[in-house]
Design an enzyme around this catalytic site. Structure first.
Site, mmCIF file in Angstrom:
data_model
loop_
_atom_site.group_PDB
_atom_site.id
_atom_site.type_symbol
_atom_site.label_atom_id
_atom_site.label_comp_id
_atom_site.label_asym_id
_atom_site.label_seq_id
_atom_site.Cartn_x
_atom_site.Cartn_y
_atom_site.Cartn_z
ATOM 1 N N GLU A 49 38.839 37.789 38.100
ATOM 2 C CA GLU A 49 37.750 38.112 39.013
ATOM 3 C C GLU A 49 38.385 38.856 40.175
ATOM 4 O O GLU A 49 38.572 38.304 41.250
ATOM 5 C CB GLU A 49 37.008 36.839 39.462
ATOM 6 C CG GLU A 49 35.554 37.108 39.827
ATOM 7 C CD GLU A 49 35.424 38.116 40.963
ATOM 8 O OE1 GLU A 49 35.554 39.345 40.719
ATOM 9 O OE2 GLU A 49 35.213 37.675 42.084
ATOM 10 N N GLU B 81 40.469 47.308 44.441
ATOM 11 C CA GLU B 81 41.525 46.345 44.101
ATOM 12 C C GLU B 81 42.311 46.767 42.856
ATOM 13 O O GLU B 81 42.924 45.948 42.188
ATOM 14 C CB GLU B 81 40.956 44.931 43.911
ATOM 15 C CG GLU B 81 40.212 44.410 45.126
ATOM 16 C CD GLU B 81 39.739 42.974 44.968
ATOM 17 O OE1 GLU B 81 40.484 42.153 44.397
ATOM 18 O OE2 GLU B 81 38.628 42.674 45.409
#
Length: 295
Positions: A109, A118
């Site tokens: 996640e 990210e």
């Protein structure tokens, strides 16, 4: 505060998200599973996998302060023998040194509100090639950035200014950011199109989304269009989908992700039946949508 972003806490407390992940984890973990958890944070998902019966979980967390807290959490909850927390980015892991063997289940996640931040594409592609067994499963199996056309005075007030107190402040509009994070559950707006996937990541990530692309939005409601609103949808497995559509959780606890708004340079008057084409681009840390064109 720079090393540990505040969004970790609403993410940990997101009840619908946690329940969905645990349901999927329980369906796919076996007594022989070696699970890889990328971006473990508090080690919550890693402990879910251990509680479901996994033989071992290798969890990695790039931020050392968070990894240290995760080790303490794992130990205090009685999983220190089956959950290993490494203070490393997943792309630095080496099988045989950091992991006893390749994993047969990937849990992650590490998805930002715009999906592709990210460095998620780089991390998941590397894991599939270097850290997972052939035929390994992934949770989520599919991750999408979903978007729709929106019109709203409440939304546009966050990035557009006109006359204020009798003064024309409109030259400030050229200084606005191209991307805005908002909680759209709290703002009134009109949807002028259905939700449409603009970016789709499908495990095992053999086909990656293009750097530049266009998306066609069918206009289903006439009105003024100010922007594209975008959110995350995860297909964890065949049985569970996690959708951060602002209409689904209006008035409820946040899912942990924000919604992302990409304003147009100027509003567009749309008529139902038209199609609006919007350009998109993916960088290492951003998704950008804009340059609308009525077809």
């Amino acid at each position: 505060s720079e090393r540990v972003p505040g969004w970790h806490f609403p993410m940990m407390n997101a009840i619908p998200r946690n329940a969905a992940y645990e349901a999927a984890i329980r369906r796919h973990v076996t007594a022989t599973s070696h699970v890889l958890d990328i971006g473990t944070g508090s080690a919550l998902l890693a402990m879910m996998a251990a509680r479901a019966g996994a033989a071992h979980v290798t969890a990695c967390e790039a931020v050392e302060e968070i990894a240290a807290a995760a080790r303490q959490i794992v130990a205090s909850n009685g999983f220190a023998e089956r959950v290993t927390v490494l203070a490393k980015h997943s792309t630095d892991l080496v099988v045989g040194r950091d992991m006893p063997r390749r994993a047969d289940l990937l849990i992650s996640e590490i998805l930002s509100s715009d999906l592709v931040g990210e460095q998620v594409i780089r991390s998941l592609r590397h894991a599939q090639q270097a850290l997972l067994m052939p035929g390994a499963r992934a949770i989520p199996a599919v991750a999408e950035a979903v978007a729709c056309l929106v019109g709203s005075d409440a939304i546009s007030a966050n990035f557009t200014v006109a006359t204020v107190s009798g003064f024309d402040l409109s030259p400030c509009n050229r200084l606005r950011m191209p991307v805005h994070s908002m909680d759209l559950r709290t703002l009134p707006f009109e949807r002028l199109s259905p939700p449409v996937p603009v970016v789709r990541l499908v495990y095992p990530f053999e086909t990656l989304p293009p750097t530049h692309f266009t998306t066609d939005f069918p206009v289903t409601r006439s009105g003024r269009c100010d922007a594209v609103a975008q959110w995350v949808r995860l297909i964890l497995d065949d049985a569970t989908t996690l959708d951060n559509d602002p209409a689904l959780y209006a008035g409820e606890q946040t899912m942990g992700w924000m919604h992302v708004v990409y304003p147009f340079e100027r509003p567009i008057d749309l008529v139902a039946g038209q199609t609006l084409r919007v350009a998109g681009a993916i960088t290492r840390s951003w998704l950008i949508l804009g340059l609308p064109e009525i077809l």
